[in-house]
Design an enzyme around this catalytic site. Structure first.
Site, short mmCIF file in Angstrom:
data_model
loop_
_atom_site.label_atom_id
_atom_site.label_comp_id
_atom_site.label_asym_id
_atom_site.label_seq_id
_atom_site.Cartn_x
_atom_site.Cartn_y
_atom_site.Cartn_z
N ASN A 189 62.61 42.61 7.73
CA ASN A 189 61.92 43.83 7.31
C ASN A 189 62.18 44.88 8.38
OD1 ASN A 189 60.14 45.87 6.69
ND2 ASN A 189 58.27 44.66 7.03
N LYS B 186 61.42 47.91 8.44
CA LYS B 186 60.35 48.93 8.54
C LYS B 186 60.97 50.32 8.58
CE LYS B 186 57.39 45.42 10.52
NZ LYS B 186 56.27 45.05 11.37
N HIS C 260 52.37 44.48 2.48
CA HIS C 260 52.51 44.34 3.94
C HIS C 260 51.27 44.91 4.63
CE1 HIS C 260 53.98 44.75 8.02
NE2 HIS C 260 54.87 43.83 7.70
N GLU D 124 50.95 46.71 7.13
CA GLU D 124 51.04 48.13 7.49
C GLU D 124 50.77 49.03 6.29
OE1 GLU D 124 54.90 47.74 9.33
OE2 GLU D 124 53.96 46.52 10.88
N GLU E 80 51.37 36.68 7.51
CA GLU E 80 51.62 37.48 8.71
C GLU E 80 50.28 37.83 9.38
OE1 GLU E 80 55.73 39.57 8.32
OE2 GLU E 80 54.18 40.91 7.59
N GLY F 101 54.41 42.68 15.86
CA GLY F 101 54.89 43.68 16.81
C GLY F 101 54.18 43.64 18.15
#
Ligand code: 13P
Length: 257
Positions: free
Chosen positions: A9, A11, A96, A98, A168, A174
């Protein structure tokens, strides 16, 4: 054994040139080594077409990071699932953390997107995960249950072949903090048992559950060797071909037995 699945991914990263270079490097190495694993990359929308060209005739699949569930129309700034199919995507990442955290995506919206993606023939990587406060307060399982219940509302067992779950933990994304292999395994086992209760044991056992959160070439093997960890959804390390290819290599070695 379930076939391992490593997806990158990207991003909101890369330039057109770096995206094409990265895709070409991944495609070339996958063509050379023919790993017995599934591989996908999910570039930003503007780079789907050039990356698709770089992947031409490669088994590396192209995926979108998100999409709107509506049919094409007056939705300024959105990208339809039809468009993803049109430019060669085989799959789409949905839910996701985010998207949930920064763009207000709810379980209900995620559910609409999952059904819509299947209607357009795409496979879905459906992301779930708890934040640090939830894990510390022992609420991981209830948070994941809620996300699974909401995200998979109305789903029939026959549809599960087009679904991959990505666990996740938000606190591991991150941050350089990775769930320990034991934490990942315990949580994946919980998710699989939840699926067996909601659907049936055979369907749950056939489903792939990826782990995501600071997966790197040097921790991939111990994570992927857990019995219920069936692949990785990789962020930062998928932007460096040596790292991403190292993760694919670790998966391939495990698949070779
Ligand atoms: P990192 O690998 O950068 O932690 O990101 C994980 C992720 O969010 C993949 O979707």
């Amino acid at each position: 054994m379930r076939r391992l699945f490593v997806a990158g991914n990207w991003k909101m990263n890369t330039t057109m040139a770096s995206a094409q270079a990265l895709a070409s490097e991944v495609a070339a190495e996958v063509a050379r080594s023919q790993p017995n694993v599934d591989v996908a990359v999910c570039p930003p929308f503007p780079y789907l077409i050039p990356v698709g060209i770089s992947l031409a005739n490669s088994p590396v699949m192209l995926g979108g990071q998100n999409a709107h569930y509506e049919k094409p129309g007056a939705f300024t700034g959105e990208t339809s699932l039809e468009m993803l199919v049109d430019v060669g995507c085989r799959l789409v990442v949905i839910g996701h953390s985010e998207r949930r955290q920064f763009f207000g995506e709810t379980d209900e919206l995620v559910n609409k997107k999952i059904h819509a993606a299947w209607q357009r023939g795409l496979d879905v990587i459906f992301c779930i995960g708890e934040v640090l406060q939830d894990r510390e307060a022992n609420r991981t399982e209830s948070v994941l249950s809620t996300q699974l219940q909401g995200g998979l509302a109305g789903v029939e067992p026959a549809q599960l072949g087009k679904l991959v779950i990505a666990y996740e933990p938000v606190w591991a994304i991150g941050t350089g903090l990775t769930a320990s292999p034991e934490q990942a395994e315990a949580t994946h086992l919980f998710v699989r048992n939840w699926l067996a209760t909601r659907f049936d044991r055979a369907s749950a056992d056939a489903m792939r559950i990826q782990y995501g959160g600071s997966v790197k070439a040097d921790n991939a093997k111990e994570l992927l060797s857990q019995p219920n960890v069936d692949g990785a959804l990789v962020g930062g390390a998928s932007l460096k071909s040596d790292q991403f290819l190292g993760i694919i290599r670790a998966a391939a070695e495990l698949s070779a037995g």
